[in-house]
Design an enzyme around this catalytic site. Sequence first.
Site, PDB file in Angstrom:
ATOM      1  N   CYS A  93       0.842  -1.196   0.000  1.00  0.00           N
ATOM      2  CA  CYS A  93       0.000   0.000   0.000  1.00  0.00           C
ATOM      3  C   CYS A  93       0.884   1.255   0.000  1.00  0.00           C
ATOM      4  O   CYS A  93       1.846   1.346   0.765  1.00  0.00           O
ATOM      5  CB  CYS A  93      -0.919   0.003   1.213  1.00  0.00           C
ATOM      6  SG  CYS A  93      -2.050   1.416   1.246  1.00  0.00           S
ATOM      7  N   CYS A 120       0.078   5.195   6.755  1.00  0.00           N
ATOM      8  CA  CYS A 120      -0.599   5.026   8.042  1.00  0.00           C
ATOM      9  C   CYS A 120       0.347   4.388   9.063  1.00  0.00           C
ATOM     10  O   CYS A 120       0.873   3.291   8.833  1.00  0.00           O
ATOM     11  CB  CYS A 120      -1.846   4.170   7.869  1.00  0.00           C
ATOM     12  SG  CYS A 120      -2.983   4.783   6.593  1.00  0.00           S
ATOM     13  N   CYS A 164      -0.066   0.611  10.219  1.00  0.00           N
ATOM     14  CA  CYS A 164      -0.373  -0.443   9.256  1.00  0.00           C
ATOM     15  C   CYS A 164       0.855  -1.212   8.764  1.00  0.00           C
ATOM     16  O   CYS A 164       1.767  -0.629   8.174  1.00  0.00           O
ATOM     17  CB  CYS A 164      -1.111   0.135   8.061  1.00  0.00           C
ATOM     18  SG  CYS A 164      -1.656  -1.127   6.892  1.00  0.00           S
ATOM     19  N   CYS A 208     -16.371  -9.869   4.877  1.00  0.00           N
ATOM     20  CA  CYS A 208     -15.746  -8.591   4.557  1.00  0.00           C
ATOM     21  C   CYS A 208     -14.453  -8.825   3.792  1.00  0.00           C
ATOM     22  O   CYS A 208     -13.676  -9.719   4.130  1.00  0.00           O
ATOM     23  CB  CYS A 208     -15.448  -7.819   5.837  1.00  0.00           C
ATOM     24  SG  CYS A 208     -16.864  -7.671   6.944  1.00  0.00           S
ATOM     25  N   CYS A 255     -19.291  -6.946   2.767  1.00  0.00           N
ATOM     26  CA  CYS A 255     -18.680  -5.673   3.136  1.00  0.00           C
ATOM     27  C   CYS A 255     -17.334  -5.598   2.427  1.00  0.00           C
ATOM     28  O   CYS A 255     -16.684  -6.628   2.218  1.00  0.00           O
ATOM     29  CB  CYS A 255     -18.500  -5.587   4.651  1.00  0.00           C
ATOM     30  SG  CYS A 255     -17.708  -4.058   5.227  1.00  0.00           S
ATOM     31  N   CYS A 302     -19.828   1.175   7.404  1.00  0.00           N
ATOM     32  CA  CYS A 302     -19.060   0.617   8.511  1.00  0.00           C
ATOM     33  C   CYS A 302     -17.905   1.586   8.739  1.00  0.00           C
ATOM     34  O   CYS A 302     -17.035   1.734   7.873  1.00  0.00           O
ATOM     35  CB  CYS A 302     -18.556  -0.780   8.145  1.00  0.00           C
ATOM     36  SG  CYS A 302     -17.488  -1.533   9.397  1.00  0.00           S
ATOM     37  N   ARG A 323     -18.468  -2.991  17.131  1.00  0.00           N
ATOM     38  CA  ARG A 323     -17.667  -4.205  16.956  1.00  0.00           C
ATOM     39  C   ARG A 323     -16.316  -4.081  17.658  1.00  0.00           C
ATOM     40  O   ARG A 323     -15.592  -3.095  17.465  1.00  0.00           O
ATOM     41  CB  ARG A 323     -17.436  -4.473  15.463  1.00  0.00           C
ATOM     42  CG  ARG A 323     -16.548  -5.688  15.195  1.00  0.00           C
ATOM     43  CD  ARG A 323     -16.340  -5.924  13.695  1.00  0.00           C
ATOM     44  NE  ARG A 323     -17.631  -6.122  13.053  1.00  0.00           N
ATOM     45  CZ  ARG A 323     -18.003  -5.499  11.933  1.00  0.00           C
ATOM     46  NH1 ARG A 323     -17.201  -4.645  11.366  1.00  0.00           N
ATOM     47  NH2 ARG A 323     -19.189  -5.745  11.422  1.00  0.00           N
TER      48      ARG A 323
END
Length: 336
Positions: free
Chosen positions: A49, A53, A56, A93, A124, A184, A256
């Site tokens: 990616c 972040c 991550c 998901c 999702c 979400c 969640r």
Amino acid sequence: MTHTTHAVEDLFARAFFDLLFEAHTVHRRHFDANEIQISTLLSIKTGGCPEDCGYCPQSRRHETGVQDETLLGIDEVLAAARRAKAGGAGRFCMGAAWRGPKERDLKRVTEMIAAIRGLGLETCATLGLLREGQAEQLAEAGLDYYNHNLDTSPEFYKEVIGTRTYDDRLETLARVRKAGLKVCCGGIVGMGETRHDRAGLIAQLAALDPPPESVPINLLVRVPGTPLGDEPSLEPFEFVRTIAVARICLPASRVRIAAGREGMSEELQALCYFAGANSIFAGDVLLTTPNPKVAADQALFAKLGLKTSSCAGDRAAQTADRAATHDAGSGPRARA
């Protein structure tokens, strides 16, 4: 009800048992207090990616040992979905480590969505930032939910992420709502933020119009090689407070317990369920980080007398709400 950051911070400051009593009361008013919704999350495109972040392990800017992998084939994804359904999941998901999907990749993802819906599962996806028209393609394929987290408060956000802005995230959420999809959206705690920042995150989530139907609260998994890999652990009772405050401020949302459950005791998880958490991710791996074994979750549910839901009620509400949301044509903008 309007929840300012200051008002949410006042909730955090309440006596622990008073806070839990209110949260549990709100929870019972809107949900079956002994029911847990089960979702399974699969990484359909791992690593590489371009974002920075700080939490991550899939960022190519961090040396974490996560290998860049191509998009999975539909047969492999369907096999995972069947296993998830057999394990009690009602929602499947799919996560992809992209800044946002390219059109050629989106076409493959929409084929996966349609096939998974054919198994009787809710769907999702979390694919990063969406461009104009992409949310509509996902909706047409039958997607139920789109996940795109705010992560933290607007003030603390720049301490964690520099390659996309808070407004970028809000813009994607607006496109998701405009397409008639359910949202979400949650965040991560334990990244070095203050209680004021945790209150700011929940105030932002509550200010979205309408609020997210699903709110994942992630406890930071400290991965070596990421900028937050050495961050001190969040005090457990503070995590329970966060769940309780989220329940009070987002009474109709499914809250969640997402990442970080692998390091939680059964007692801590039970407190979170009492405080209003009524959804988890099940499965041995959560994208690239560990998650409790399905058998361990089932054993804990048996001890607590909890049952799992099928998501059938959520899907019925989705069908009823989608047209009305689409006709409204308004997307969420939040600034508390």
